[in-house]
Design a protein around this motif. Structure first.
Motif, PDB file in Angstrom:
ATOM      1  N   VAL A   1      16.743  56.938 -29.940  1.00 22.86           N
ATOM      2  CA  VAL A   1      17.725  55.854 -30.015  1.00 22.86           C
ATOM      3  C   VAL A   1      17.506  54.814 -28.910  1.00 22.86           C
ATOM      4  CG1 VAL A   1      19.533  57.167 -31.229  1.00 22.86           C
ATOM      5  CG2 VAL A   1      19.391  57.247 -28.720  1.00 22.86           C
ATOM      6  N   ASP A   2      16.273  54.647 -28.467  1.00 22.53           N
ATOM      7  CA  ASP A   2      16.011  53.714 -27.370  1.00 22.53           C
ATOM      8  C   ASP A   2      16.475  52.301 -27.705  1.00 22.53           C
ATOM      9  OD1 ASP A   2      14.955  55.751 -25.883  1.00 22.53           O
ATOM     10  OD2 ASP A   2      12.861  55.227 -26.262  1.00 22.53           O
ATOM     11  N   ARG A   3      16.191  51.822 -28.911  1.00 22.29           N
ATOM     12  CA  ARG A   3      16.596  50.469 -29.297  1.00 22.29           C
ATOM     13  C   ARG A   3      18.119  50.373 -29.328  1.00 22.29           C
ATOM     14  NH1 ARG A   3      18.743  48.266 -33.371  1.00 22.29           N
ATOM     15  NH2 ARG A   3      18.471  50.036 -34.712  1.00 22.29           N
ATOM     16  N   LEU A   4      18.770  51.402 -29.858  1.00 21.27           N
ATOM     17  CA  LEU A   4      20.229  51.403 -29.904  1.00 21.27           C
ATOM     18  C   LEU A   4      20.821  51.426 -28.496  1.00 21.27           C
ATOM     19  CD1 LEU A   4      20.875  53.927 -32.806  1.00 21.27           C
ATOM     20  CD2 LEU A   4      21.043  51.438 -32.887  1.00 21.27           C
ATOM     21  N   ALA A   5      20.197  52.187 -27.599  1.00 18.96           N
ATOM     22  CA  ALA A   5      20.682  52.247 -26.222  1.00 18.96           C
ATOM     23  C   ALA A   5      20.600  50.862 -25.583  1.00 18.96           C
ATOM     24  CB  ALA A   5      19.878  53.265 -25.412  1.00 18.96           C
ATOM     25  N   ALA A   6      19.527  50.146 -25.841  1.00 26.30           N
ATOM     26  CA  ALA A   6      19.376  48.784 -25.305  1.00 26.30           C
ATOM     27  C   ALA A   6      20.467  47.876 -25.881  1.00 26.30           C
ATOM     28  CB  ALA A   6      17.993  48.238 -25.620  1.00 26.30           C
ATOM     29  N   ASP A   7      20.752  48.025 -27.166  1.00 27.02           N
ATOM     30  CA  ASP A   7      21.805  47.220 -27.797  1.00 27.02           C
ATOM     31  C   ASP A   7      23.164  47.511 -27.154  1.00 27.02           C
ATOM     32  OD1 ASP A   7      19.916  46.188 -29.524  1.00 27.02           O
ATOM     33  OD2 ASP A   7      20.572  47.379 -31.259  1.00 27.02           O
ATOM     34  N   VAL A   8      23.454  48.784 -26.919  1.00 30.03           N
ATOM     35  CA  VAL A   8      24.733  49.161 -26.326  1.00 30.03           C
ATOM     36  C   VAL A   8      24.829  48.620 -24.900  1.00 30.03           C
ATOM     37  CG1 VAL A   8      26.104  51.127 -25.479  1.00 30.03           C
ATOM     38  CG2 VAL A   8      25.145  51.169 -27.784  1.00 30.03           C
ATOM     39  N   ARG A   9      23.726  48.722 -24.133  1.00 31.51           N
ATOM     40  CA  ARG A   9      23.725  48.167 -22.780  1.00 31.51           C
ATOM     41  C   ARG A   9      24.056  46.682 -22.804  1.00 31.51           C
ATOM     42  NH1 ARG A   9      18.794  49.985 -22.193  1.00 31.51           N
ATOM     43  NH2 ARG A   9      18.818  52.184 -21.865  1.00 31.51           N
TER      44      ARG A   9
END
Length: 167
Positions: free
Chosen positions: A135-143
């Motif tokens: 979920v690296d891309r999702l983590a970046a989005d959440v950040r």
């Protein structure tokens, strides 16, 4: 997941690891007759947004191994694959794909949200990472979402510059 199957099909058919966007759209709309050309372009946007495709030097490159995806005989994707999922839905899908039962995952995410006092999206990404889901891309989005929200009210935002003038 039918989105992944729809994205994998043109790469599998052509036995290539990158395709031009036009070639990808033609494969889905004219050759397979799954979507109109506009819908196939929308599928590209959704797949890029979900991290299934990346655009590199004008080509579309799958971010998974299409060879590992089975396109069932007579498969035709539903138009629902053209709908973008929320960050929460995407994280939940990744968690379920990692082998966690959906109801258990939702309960754990809700508990994490309550315990940490964070957004549901942040809780889902944290739980997904704990489960080993990609979920690296999702983590970046959440950040980015959290930083934007913090910036809106100024709370908890630290500047990179030292306002006191001290070195």
């Amino acid at each position: 997941m039918s989105l992944e199957v729809a994205v994998a099909a043109p790469f599998k058919t052509r036995a290539q690891d990158r395709l031009g966007e036009g070639e990808f759209v033609v494969a889905l709309s004219l050759e397979r007759e799954w979507f109109s050309p506009d819908q196939a372009k929308r599928l590209v946007d959704v797949a890029v947004g979900r991290g299934l495709l990346a655009s590199e030097d004008g080509d579309l490159v799958p971010q998974f191994d299409p060879a590992e995806v089975t396109v069932p005989e007579g498969f035709a994707p539903d138009e629902s694959v053209l709908r973008e999922q929320s960050t929460f839905e995407s994280a939940l899908d990744a968690i379920v794909a990692a082998g966690v039962e959906k109801q258990r995952a939702v309960a754990a995410i809700n508990e994490r949200q309550r315990a940490l006092a964070v957004t549901i999206e942040a809780a889902a990404v944290l739980y997904a990472r704990k489960q080993g889901a990609a979920v690296d891309r999702l983590a970046a989005d959440v950040r980015e979402e959290l930083a934007a929200a913090a910036g809106d009210d100024g709370a908890g935002v630290q500047s990179d510059a030292d306002d006191s003038g001290a070195a």
